[in-house]
Scaffold this motif. Structure first.
Motif: not given
Length: 415
Positions: A72, A75, A79
């Motif tokens: 997260k 990201r 990814a």
């Protein structure tokens, strides 16, 4: 009928251990060079020195929630949070998303998740048709099993989930030798077939996963002509362990190193004690070193009666992440483990949270051979220091606490 998938399954245990720990330093060095996340986690580690279980146990555990947090946070740049050693293009066939979402790469290796071994143990053979009812979208389960079935020389019907009547019709007409999917959906299909008056005699075996399949359900399937076998796998690690015809635990895969550690720590527990499964994979595309699955299990003594020589685990025994909110504060297994670490006189500990809602009470049950009042006060003080909450301390004899892997027990009434 060939009993074993390959000779790796019956090699001497010492030979397997030597092979795994000869490969481990190379895998760690590879992870440090090609996985930015693992390079950061393993900064300063001399890969060449990690040649034993004792040395491996000195490395940090990376738990699933930490992988999600890193993904997260990064990201926008990566990814995969820097964990993948491959990128988009010819080396990566697909990308999947598990709840979180956690993104997982699929490399191009044949039987990338190594599921062929589990399917072989369940009786799937070349030339058979397999009806695969794991999902083919977002999550990798369908692809995991299909790749493994292809490695066994099977043809696959991608049934996916839902559409029960159509599933029955296809099974009646194509006559698959076996089913792959969750046990609950197999039961639904068999019940629907009975309701429709459609016999499915060709379906004689099943590889089930994704949820529990207790002995009572396994017996129900057997009564309906289907022998079911379980496997334990994750999207991050691939196959971890699989069931054999002996029905005595799950045999570990040949390409992972499995440890059982005390929840909230990276400390291995004695054989037979329940703890968290920590897995190191030798997959070069996704080189996870000491990856905490968050699942509880225990190592079984001895070898599988089928002749397979690898260690066995009991299977899934619950969740290791027992983080609990008490009086508005989160209490973590790692905090309980830190209490134990500070007191050599203490063996195991279990924090029991009781009372009704809004009236929480904490009691730390502690195994200790020679308890005294000063130790009790010191332990209570340490609990308050670490959790910011008060707790009673209750001593018990060594070995008195249940061997179930629970570090925090929520015994509150929610009525």
């Amino acid at each position: 009928m060939q009993t074993y998938y390959d000779t790796l399954e019956i090699r001497p245990a010492a030979e397997r251990e030597a092979a795994l720990f000869a490969a481990l330093p190379r895998q760690i060095a590879h992870a440090q060079q090609h996985s930015p996340a693992m390079a950061e986690i393993l900064a300063g580690v001399d890969a060449a020195a990690i040649t034993s279980r004792e040395a491996l146990a000195t490395l940090p555990v990376t738990r699933k929630y930490e992988l999600l947090e890193r993904q997260k946070a990064l990201r926008a740049q990566n990814a995969f949070g820097g964990f993948s050693a491959i990128g988009y293009g010819p080396d990566m066939g697909r990308v999947f998303a598990s709840p979180g979402p956690i993104y997982e790469p699929e490399g191009k290796a044949r039987d990338y998740w190594r599921m062929g071994r589990a399917l072989h143990a369940a009786g799937f053979r070349s030339g058979e048709l397999v009806h695969n009812c794991f999902s083919y979208h977002f999550t990798p389960a369908g692809s995991m099993m299909e790749n493994g079935a292809h490695a066994r020389g099977c043809t696959v019907f991608p049934g996916g989930i839902g559409q029960t009547e159509q599933q029955v019709q296809v099974m009646q007409e194509l006559k698959p030798a076996g089913y792959i999917g969750t046990p609950s959906f197999l039961k639904i299909i068999l019940e629907k077939a009975a309701e429709m008056g459609v016999p499915l005699p060709s379906v004689s075996k099943a590889m089930v996963s994704g949820e529990a399949c207790p002995p009572s359900l396994r017996d129900w399937f057997a009564e309906h002509g289907v022998q079911t076998f379980q496997c334990y796998a994750t999207a991050d690690l691939g196959l971890i362990a699989y069931e054999t015809r002996a029905r005595e635990g799950l045999v570990l895969d040949e390409h992972v190193i499995v440890e059982i550690v005390r929840p909230g720590t990276g400390d291995p527990v004695p054989e037979g004690e329940v703890g968290e499964l920590v897995v190191t994979t030798l997959n070069p595309d996704y080189p996870l070193i000491r990856f905490g699955t968050g699942d509880l299990s225990a190592v079984l003594p001895g070898q599988c009666p089928t002749g397979r020589t690898n260690a066995r685990i009991k299977g899934w025994m619950g969740r290791a992440d027992q983080t609990t909110k008490v009086r508005g504060m989160f209490v973590h297994p790692a905090q309980v483990a830190e209490v134990v670490r500070r007191f050599p006189q203490v063996g195991k500990a279990r924090l029991v949270v009781s009372g009704a809602m809004a009236n929480d009470q904490m009691t730390l049950r502690v195994e200790c051979a020679e308890p005294d009042e000063s130790l009790q006060q010191a332990v209570a003080s340490t609990v308050r220091e670490l959790t910011k909450l008060r707790a009673d301390v209750a001593f018990c004899a060594p070995g008195a606490l249940p061997n179930d892997g629970k570090v925090i027990e929520d015994a509150r009434s929610y009525d």
